[in-house]
Design a protein around this motif. Structure first.
Motif, PDB file in Angstrom:
ATOM      1  N   ILE A  99       0.848  -1.066  -0.060  1.00  0.00           N
ATOM      2  CA  ILE A  99      -0.168  -0.278   0.235  1.00  0.00           C
ATOM      3  C   ILE A  99       0.830   1.433   0.314  1.00  0.00           C
ATOM      4  N   ASP A 100       1.757   0.841   0.938  1.00  0.00           N
ATOM      5  CA  ASP A 100       2.662   2.078   1.233  1.00  0.00           C
ATOM      6  C   ASP A 100       3.180   2.922  -0.810  1.00  0.00           C
ATOM      7  N   GLU A 101       3.538   1.535  -0.813  1.00  0.00           N
ATOM      8  CA  GLU A 101       4.657   1.499  -2.963  1.00  0.00           C
ATOM      9  C   GLU A 101       3.637   2.391  -3.579  1.00  0.00           C
ATOM     10  N   PHE A 102       2.392   1.914  -3.018  1.00  0.00           N
ATOM     11  CA  PHE A 102       0.639   2.541  -3.996  1.00  0.00           C
ATOM     12  C   PHE A 102       0.903   4.147  -3.684  1.00  0.00           C
ATOM     13  N   ILE A 103       1.148   4.267  -2.299  1.00  0.00           N
ATOM     14  CA  ILE A 103       0.654   5.802  -2.321  1.00  0.00           C
ATOM     15  C   ILE A 103       2.307   6.782  -2.699  1.00  0.00           C
ATOM     16  N   ARG A 104       3.402   5.960  -2.605  1.00  0.00           N
ATOM     17  CA  ARG A 104       4.250   6.841  -3.384  1.00  0.00           C
ATOM     18  C   ARG A 104       4.476   7.269  -4.967  1.00  0.00           C
ATOM     19  N   LYS A 105       3.368   5.585  -5.495  1.00  0.00           N
ATOM     20  CA  LYS A 105       3.228   6.097  -6.822  1.00  0.00           C
ATOM     21  C   LYS A 105       2.412   6.845  -7.190  1.00  0.00           C
ATOM     22  N   TYR A 106       1.538   7.312  -5.759  1.00  0.00           N
ATOM     23  CA  TYR A 106       0.761   7.614  -6.340  1.00  0.00           C
ATOM     24  C   TYR A 106       0.954   9.856  -6.125  1.00  0.00           C
ATOM     25  N   TYR A 107       1.417   9.908  -5.204  1.00  0.00           N
ATOM     26  CA  TYR A 107       2.285  11.277  -5.271  1.00  0.00           C
ATOM     27  C   TYR A 107       3.250  11.285  -6.562  1.00  0.00           C
ATOM     28  N   LYS A 108       3.712  10.102  -6.689  1.00  0.00           N
ATOM     29  CA  LYS A 108       4.849  10.572  -8.019  1.00  0.00           C
ATOM     30  C   LYS A 108       4.498  11.022  -9.589  1.00  0.00           C
ATOM     31  N   ASN A 109       2.859  10.660  -9.516  1.00  0.00           N
ATOM     32  CA  ASN A 109       1.945  10.504 -10.861  1.00  0.00           C
ATOM     33  C   ASN A 109       1.574  12.107 -10.508  1.00  0.00           C
ATOM     34  N   GLN A 110       1.452  12.843  -8.920  1.00  0.00           N
ATOM     35  CA  GLN A 110       0.643  13.783  -9.371  1.00  0.00           C
ATOM     36  C   GLN A 110       1.769  15.004  -9.558  1.00  0.00           C
ATOM     37  N   LEU A 111       2.763  14.575  -9.376  1.00  0.00           N
ATOM     38  CA  LEU A 111       4.174  15.383  -9.788  1.00  0.00           C
ATOM     39  C   LEU A 111       4.001  15.263 -11.135  1.00  0.00           C
ATOM     40  N   ILE A 112       4.401  14.066 -11.703  1.00  0.00           N
ATOM     41  CA  ILE A 112       4.604  14.193 -13.245  1.00  0.00           C
ATOM     42  C   ILE A 112       3.785  14.913 -13.955  1.00  0.00           C
ATOM     43  N   ARG A 113       1.968  15.078 -13.295  1.00  0.00           N
ATOM     44  CA  ARG A 113       0.611  15.738 -14.452  1.00  0.00           C
ATOM     45  C   ARG A 113       1.404  17.125 -13.730  1.00  0.00           C
ATOM     46  N   GLY A 114       1.330  17.064 -12.711  1.00  0.00           N
ATOM     47  CA  GLY A 114       1.702  18.446 -11.872  1.00  0.00           C
ATOM     48  C   GLY A 114       2.888  19.595 -13.363  1.00  0.00           C
ATOM     49  N   GLY A 115       3.324  19.029 -13.743  1.00  0.00           N
ATOM     50  CA  GLY A 115       5.171  19.323 -14.090  1.00  0.00           C
ATOM     51  C   GLY A 115       4.717  19.616 -15.329  1.00  0.00           C
ATOM     52  N   LYS A 131      -1.940 -11.612  -1.555  1.00  0.00           N
ATOM     53  CA  LYS A 131      -0.585 -11.336  -2.383  1.00  0.00           C
ATOM     54  C   LYS A 131      -0.287 -11.486  -3.644  1.00  0.00           C
ATOM     55  N   PRO A 132      -0.845 -11.986  -4.425  1.00  0.00           N
ATOM     56  CA  PRO A 132      -0.802 -11.660  -5.927  1.00  0.00           C
ATOM     57  C   PRO A 132      -0.976 -10.644  -6.508  1.00  0.00           C
ATOM     58  N   ILE A 133      -1.486  -9.458  -6.050  1.00  0.00           N
ATOM     59  CA  ILE A 133      -2.151  -7.787  -6.861  1.00  0.00           C
ATOM     60  C   ILE A 133      -0.959  -7.364  -6.417  1.00  0.00           C
ATOM     61  N   SER A 134      -1.017  -6.628  -7.751  1.00  0.00           N
ATOM     62  CA  SER A 134       0.478  -5.138  -7.025  1.00  0.00           C
ATOM     63  C   SER A 134      -0.828  -4.178  -7.185  1.00  0.00           C
ATOM     64  N   PHE A 135      -0.671  -3.748  -5.786  1.00  0.00           N
ATOM     65  CA  PHE A 135      -1.376  -2.178  -5.957  1.00  0.00           C
ATOM     66  C   PHE A 135      -1.167  -1.551  -6.809  1.00  0.00           C
ATOM     67  N   SER A 136       0.295  -0.833  -6.619  1.00  0.00           N
ATOM     68  CA  SER A 136       0.867   0.115  -7.342  1.00  0.00           C
ATOM     69  C   SER A 136       0.632  -0.367  -9.206  1.00  0.00           C
ATOM     70  N   SER A 137       0.395  -1.474  -9.550  1.00  0.00           N
ATOM     71  CA  SER A 137       0.077  -0.804 -11.168  1.00  0.00           C
ATOM     72  C   SER A 137      -1.840  -0.683 -11.042  1.00  0.00           C
ATOM     73  N   ALA A 138      -2.174   0.211 -10.247  1.00  0.00           N
ATOM     74  CA  ALA A 138      -3.619   0.429 -10.130  1.00  0.00           C
ATOM     75  C   ALA A 138      -2.854   2.216 -11.445  1.00  0.00           C
ATOM     76  N   ILE A 139      -1.820   2.501 -10.776  1.00  0.00           N
ATOM     77  CA  ILE A 139      -1.694   3.472 -11.381  1.00  0.00           C
ATOM     78  C   ILE A 139      -0.552   3.480 -12.834  1.00  0.00           C
ATOM     79  N   ASN A 140      -1.111   4.610 -13.763  1.00  0.00           N
ATOM     80  CA  ASN A 140      -0.306   3.940 -15.229  1.00  0.00           C
ATOM     81  C   ASN A 140       0.568   5.384 -15.098  1.00  0.00           C
ATOM     82  N   LEU A 141       1.590   5.503 -15.096  1.00  0.00           N
ATOM     83  CA  LEU A 141       2.203   7.078 -15.251  1.00  0.00           C
ATOM     84  C   LEU A 141       2.495   7.198 -16.795  1.00  0.00           C
ATOM     85  N   LYS A 142       2.208   6.258 -17.716  1.00  0.00           N
ATOM     86  CA  LYS A 142       2.326   6.778 -19.316  1.00  0.00           C
ATOM     87  C   LYS A 142       1.034   7.538 -19.097  1.00  0.00           C
ATOM     88  N   GLU A 143      -0.171   7.001 -18.441  1.00  0.00           N
ATOM     89  CA  GLU A 143      -1.363   8.105 -19.097  1.00  0.00           C
ATOM     90  C   GLU A 143      -0.855  10.082 -19.109  1.00  0.00           C
TER      91      GLU A 143
END
Length: 219
Positions: free
Chosen positions: A12-28, A141-153
């Motif tokens: 979940i923490d990995e997802f949160i980090r990617k969530y804010y990384k996505n916000q930073l890219i979009r914000g840029g 366990k098998p589910i990668s939560f961070s894959s819910a965010i696609n930075l390429k979008e």
């Protein structure tokens, strides 16, 4: 059980980090679009209007204010969150966002987090609750939560940033004065700049000596 639950929190923490990384890219991208677009509007207005010092000062400080607000909103805040500065979204809030992308695990994930809070309160049923948590975590366990965010979008948002950048690049190549002139006047907004005359005078006879009876000819 503790190891399994810790693994769940790390995911979940990995997802949160990617969530804010996505916000930073979009914000840029939004920052480039907003500041670039307003800059183009500013120089075009100044290029055709030749404002006075008072109006140029207002535009100058308006742009500075907008720059501070945009950078704070779209760059500094997401960057701070990415560095874990300030209040982050909770695990429960992250689980709700994850559940939007993985509806089949939303209830299970939220229920696991809620059960964990109940188990920490103690009680006779604590072992049963922990066993239930362990069972639910195994299924997650098998589910990668961070894959819910696609930075390429974020590429689809480039359509907002490209027009002002293309305009500025083209202007600098084809007609630099369209950019440099208004920019210089806005930067030195307190100075008075005289609009150039629509014509020029070129004196061909440098000595200005004429025989008696002749006059200068204007062309």
């Amino acid at each position: 059980m503790e190891d399994n639950y810790s693994l769940l929190l790390r995911k979940i923490d990995e997802f949160i980090r990617k969530y804010y990384k996505n916000q930073l890219i979009r914000g840029g991208i939004y920052t480039v679009a907003l500041l670039g677009g307003f800059y183009v509007l500013l120089i075009l207005l100044e290029y055709y209007s030749w404002f006075g010092p008072a109006t140029r000062s207002v535009l100058f400080y308006l742009y500075i204010t907008l720059t501070v607000l945009v950078l704070t909103r779209f760059i500094l805040i997401p960057l701070g969150k990415l560095k874990k500065i300030g209040k982050l979204i909770s695990h429960e809030q992250a689980a709700s966002i994850i559940g939007v992308h993985f509806p089949e695990v939303r209830d299970r994930l939220l229920n696991t987090l809620q059960l964990r809070n109940v188990s920490t309160e103690g009680g006779a049923s604590r072992q049963l609750i922990e066993a239930s948590i362990d069972q639910k975590v195994q299924k997650l366990k098998p589910i990668s939560f961070s894959s819910a965010i696609n930075l390429k979008e974020n590429r689809k948002h480039l359509r907002y940033a490209l027009p002002p950048m293309v305009f500025i690049a083209a202007a600098l190549l084809l007609s630099p004065s369209l950019i440099t002139g208004p920019s210089d006047r806005i930067i030195h907004h307190k100075q008075v700049f005289e609009r150039p005359a629509p014509f020029s005078i070129e004196i061909l006879n440098k000595k200005l000596d004429l025989p008696e009876g002749y006059s200068l000819k204007w062309t």
